[in-house]
Design a protein around this motif. Structure first.
Motif, PDB file in Angstrom:
ATOM      1  N   ALA A 143     -84.237  45.338 -37.378  1.00 53.86           N
ATOM      2  CA  ALA A 143     -83.124  45.675 -38.412  1.00 53.86           C
ATOM      3  C   ALA A 143     -82.028  45.211 -38.310  1.00 53.86           C
ATOM      4  N   SER A 144     -81.409  44.995 -37.054  1.00 60.68           N
ATOM      5  CA  SER A 144     -79.869  44.546 -36.700  1.00 60.68           C
ATOM      6  C   SER A 144     -79.765  43.087 -37.511  1.00 60.68           C
ATOM      7  N   ARG A 145     -80.859  42.462 -37.400  1.00 59.06           N
ATOM      8  CA  ARG A 145     -80.668  40.883 -37.923  1.00 59.06           C
ATOM      9  C   ARG A 145     -81.702  40.809 -39.236  1.00 59.06           C
ATOM     10  N   SER A 146     -82.077  41.718 -39.817  1.00 61.04           N
ATOM     11  CA  SER A 146     -83.007  41.692 -41.156  1.00 61.04           C
ATOM     12  C   SER A 146     -83.956  40.631 -40.984  1.00 61.04           C
ATOM     13  N   ARG A 147     -84.821  40.579 -39.915  1.00 55.49           N
ATOM     14  CA  ARG A 147     -85.941  39.757 -39.866  1.00 55.49           C
ATOM     15  C   ARG A 147     -87.226  40.298 -39.197  1.00 55.49           C
ATOM     16  N   PHE A 148     -88.392  39.769 -39.756  1.00 54.36           N
ATOM     17  CA  PHE A 148     -89.442  40.209 -39.047  1.00 54.36           C
ATOM     18  C   PHE A 148     -89.648  38.989 -37.746  1.00 54.36           C
ATOM     19  N   MET A 204     -96.210  42.862 -29.592  1.00 51.49           N
ATOM     20  CA  MET A 204     -94.927  42.896 -29.530  1.00 51.49           C
ATOM     21  C   MET A 204     -94.171  44.114 -29.546  1.00 51.49           C
ATOM     22  N   ARG A 205     -93.009  44.469 -28.934  1.00 53.91           N
ATOM     23  CA  ARG A 205     -92.128  45.633 -29.104  1.00 53.91           C
ATOM     24  C   ARG A 205     -90.723  45.277 -29.235  1.00 53.91           C
ATOM     25  N   VAL A 206     -90.029  45.475 -30.275  1.00 51.86           N
ATOM     26  CA  VAL A 206     -88.640  45.469 -30.131  1.00 51.86           C
ATOM     27  C   VAL A 206     -88.004  46.688 -29.526  1.00 51.86           C
ATOM     28  N   ASP A 207     -87.206  46.272 -28.588  1.00 51.57           N
ATOM     29  CA  ASP A 207     -86.609  47.554 -28.090  1.00 51.57           C
ATOM     30  C   ASP A 207     -84.867  47.413 -28.249  1.00 51.57           C
ATOM     31  N   GLU A 208     -84.617  47.875 -29.255  1.00 54.68           N
ATOM     32  CA  GLU A 208     -83.205  47.512 -29.911  1.00 54.68           C
ATOM     33  C   GLU A 208     -82.197  48.219 -28.992  1.00 54.68           C
ATOM     34  N   GLY A 209     -82.378  49.526 -28.283  1.00 53.47           N
ATOM     35  CA  GLY A 209     -81.286  49.937 -27.455  1.00 53.47           C
ATOM     36  C   GLY A 209     -81.116  49.102 -26.326  1.00 53.47           C
ATOM     37  N   ARG A 264     -89.975  49.552 -40.842  1.00 51.44           N
ATOM     38  CA  ARG A 264     -88.833  49.146 -41.437  1.00 51.44           C
ATOM     39  C   ARG A 264     -88.124  50.238 -42.456  1.00 51.44           C
ATOM     40  N   GLU A 265     -86.644  50.367 -42.297  1.00 49.62           N
ATOM     41  CA  GLU A 265     -86.124  51.326 -43.162  1.00 49.62           C
ATOM     42  C   GLU A 265     -86.555  52.609 -43.063  1.00 49.62           C
TER      43      GLU A 265
END
Length: 336
Positions: free
Chosen positions: A59-64, A98-103, A303-304
């Protein structure tokens, strides 16, 4: 706002500018509406023979972000369908879940070798590899690689999907061995759970999608029997099978929409099932079904907020050695 005394013509000009500034500063036109662009119903991108299995949304870079069974590299896809490479490394034979770990600003990637990456597969790794690669989410630089299969070197392996808990521990399913691995935030790998009840017949996929539930447990799909398991973090051997109204044949990727709602991709049925549980995932019922085209959906990205997108991987075409290979892949918004 104060203006100095100026000649008449200059003063007229300043007064006009001042008035305009006041109108601009004080305007609160009710007719002006700031709207957020509508989310796309589908994002299609062209990459011949890519065959992505995993998808996440950054989400921080608006991309899949998408994986690839044939190239290994992780790609990024924007809403206009533009694909570019995000990360690659010789260790990435086939990238799966995969897993996005934004924190923690990282991307965790499951690495396996089903034999589809002809430039990187070897006899030593094919059907023997289970790895976890971790990348900086900003730069795409690899920060960690863990050889999970080395914990059981005599068995077949296929690292499939990843969940991350609140402490940054990663849990990775193995589809060819009845194992869930744990990799802590420092990169130390252990076997979290190994049990013959989680095994699948030779040649079939067993453990698959996995999510972390804030209640302190994991929910895990088992593809071959269409089952869902609840596994407590503090006592994993006390795992239980979630009672379902029917088998979720081909259960693959999972997405926890909220604490009582789980989305499950069943690729064999070309569906996304929405499950709800009123008893802490002792049992669940189906509250909605999203039917997909027959393009072998595999997994989901959030997303969102509550919106989710499903990836049409077309892996059935890869498994059938279709020629020419599939060129266009789609990430579609799920609507129940």
């Amino acid at each position: 706002m104060h203006f100095p005394t100026l000649p008449a013509r200059t003063g007229f000009f300043v007064a006009a500018v001042s008035a305009a500034l006041l109108v601009t500063a004080c305007s609160d036109d009710d007719d002006t509406v700031t709207s957020t662009p509508a989310l796309p119903d589908a994002v299609a991108f062209t990459q011949a023979g890519l065959y992505p299995e995993g998808v996440q949304y950054d989400a921080s870079r608006s991309r899949f972000l998408v994986s690839s069974q044939t190239r290994g590299a992780v790609g990024q896809v924007t809403d206009d369908g533009t694909y570019t490479q995000f990360a690659d490394d010789p260790a990435l034979i086939s990238t799966i879940g995969m897993r996005v770990d934004e924190g923690r600003n990282r991307l965790l990637v499951a690495v396996s070798d089903p034999g589809y990456n002809t430039t990187r597969t070897t006899a030593a790794t094919q059907r023997k590899l289970a790895g976890l690669a971790i990348f900086n989410l900003t730069s795409g630089q690899r920060t960690t690689y863990v050889n999970l299969g080395g914990l059981r070197p005599t068995q077949n392996h296929f690292a499939n999907d990843i969940a991350v808990d609140d402490q940054g521990n990663a849990y990775i399913t193995d589809s060819f061995s009845p194992i869930i691995y744990k990799v802590d935030a420092q990169g130390t790998a252990t076997i979290f759970l190994e049990n013959t009840q989680l095994a699948a017949p030779a040649g079939m996929f067993g453990l698959n999608g996995i999510v972390y539930h804030p209640g302190g447990y994991l929910l895990v799909a088992k593809s071959d029997e269409g089952a869902l398991f609840k596994i407590p973090l503090t006592n994993p051997t006390a795992f239980t099978k979630v009672t379902l109204p029917q088998a979720l044949t081909g259960a693959d990727g999972l997405l926890l929409q909220d604490n009582i709602t789980l989305q499950v991709v069943t690729n064999a049925q070309a569906k996304v099932n929405r499950l709800v549980s009123a008893d802490g995932w002792t049992s669940a019922t189906v509250s909605g079904i999203f039917s997909t085209p027959p393009q072998y959906p595999t997994t989901l990205a959030r997303r969102e907020g509550a919106d989710s997108y499903v990836l049409y991987s077309n892996l059935n075409a890869l498994q059938a050695n279709q020629n020419p290979p599939v060129s266009v892949f789609t990430i579609a918004r799920v609507k129940f």
